[in-house]
Design an enzyme around this catalytic site. Structure first.
Site, PDB file in Angstrom:
ATOM      1  CD  GLN A  85      -2.949  -0.733  -0.135  1.00  0.00           C
ATOM      2  OE1 GLN A  85      -3.245   0.404  -0.469  1.00  0.00           O
ATOM      3  NE2 GLN A  85      -3.367  -1.798  -0.817  1.00  0.00           N
ATOM      4  CB  SER A  86       4.285   1.855  -1.277  1.00  0.00           C
ATOM      5  OG  SER A  86       5.103   2.958  -1.603  1.00  0.00           O
TER       6      SER A  86
END
Length: 337
Positions: free
Chosen positions: A79-80
């Site tokens: 989920q960067s």
């Protein structure tokens, strides 16, 4: 120091909608009594749903374009925010994007991961390694078909930090236009580039406010503490701006009082903080960085750690796409039903 813009700050590729708004949180300020709260809206930088990493990418990808690279490689958690914005920037610039992401391929792609895929990034899942530990191996493979540009975890190196040196110049101009003198700036710190750029910009542009970096990730990066990493970035960035390096490890202050739950582990208190700001000001925080940092700021206020009458800026670094991947979103849905 002279506040004239050093030439290296002009060498960037335009990717962000700048300046981002700096506005008062009027309802929350009224509720808190003797404090004035403001918010710097880097969630509104525009690229790929916005976020502070776009500021870094303007400098990093300028260098990639200048050196005729056609492949970009970077890394992060699934989920960067950084990976999502890198993928969007590469789509805009016509560059091939490869992302090394921790974990295994999920059954359902959602949040930042879904957006990275939509922007055309090629995804490589790397198990326990989410900070670019495998980047050299992938570079060796991809360099056989094109010229690669490596972006470190979080876009955090001296080149990326220039984005936040420039951001401090931006906020200095906004404060002058608003005739506002602030006392504190709160923000989330994880990979170090944002904090390094803010420290350098604070000194360069004579911003008197105290910086409060709320640490959100207690894991080391390649065996190096975050303080050591930030000092390394400051040393190199100072040279790139032809400035004397006066920073020491003691200048790098991290508030580690809120990092115990670990990276990307949303606590109940942070859930309440997200809901509170959404219902009070109509502003969304993300579930990894800004919820923890905003909670830290509120904790300082509620425990009287800041002088009454203080004027405080919260620097919103973006990240809302990950918000809908968390279980508490389902809890809110059940409340409606």
């Amino acid at each position: 120091m002279n506040a004239a813009t050093p030439d290296p700050l002009k060498k960037k590729v335009p990717l962000a909608f700048l300046p981002t708004p700096l506005t008062q949180l009027k309802k929350l300020s009224a509720e808190l009594g003797p404090y004035e709260l403001y918010i710097k809206r880097d969630d509104m930088t525009g690229l790929g749903m916005g976020g502070n990493k776009t500021r870094k990418l303007e400098y990093l990808l300028y260098e990639a374009v200048k050196t005729s690279c056609d492949i970009v490689i970077t890394s992060g958690a699934q989920q960067s925010n950084h990976c999502r914005q890198t993928a969007a920037a590469c789509a805009q610039l016509g560059m091939e994007c490869h992302l090394l992401l921790g974990g295994v391929p999920p059954k359902v792609y959602e949040g930042n991961l879904l957006l990275s895929l939509l922007f055309g990034a090629q995804l490589h899942f790397t198990g326990e390694n989410r900070k670019g530990e495998d980047i050299a191996e992938l570079h060796d493979t991809l360099s056989k078909k094109g010229k690669c540009y490596l972006i470190p975890y979080g876009g955090s190196n001296a080149m990326g930090a220039l984005g936040f040196v420039n951001a401090m110049r931006e906020v200095k101009i906004q404060l002058q236009e608003m005739e506002l003198q602030i006392d504190h700036i709160f923000f989330a710190s994880s990979s170090g580039g944002t904090q390094a750029g803010m420290l350098l910009g604070q000194a360069l542009f004579d911003i008197q406010a105290s910086l409060h970096a709320i640490s959100v990730d207690k894991a080391k990066l390649h065996g190096e503490s975050l303080e050591e990493r930030i000092l390394d970035i400051l040393t190199t960035a100072s040279k790139s701006l032809n400035l004397p390096n006066t920073f020491q490890i003691g200048n790098i202050v991290l508030d580690r009082n809120y990092e115990a739950p670990g990276y990307a582990n949303l606590t109940q208190q942070e859930q309440k903080t997200i809901e509170m700001l959404a219902k009070t000001e109509g502003i969304l925080l993300d579930a990894v960085y800004t919820a923890r940092a905003f909670h830290g700021m509120m904790d300082h206020i509620q425990k009287d750690r800041l002088a009454p009458g203080s004027k405080i800026v919260f620097w919103h670094t973006g990240g809302m796409p990950n918000l809908l991947t968390h279980a508490f979103a389902n809890r809110l849905n059940h409340q409606v039903l």
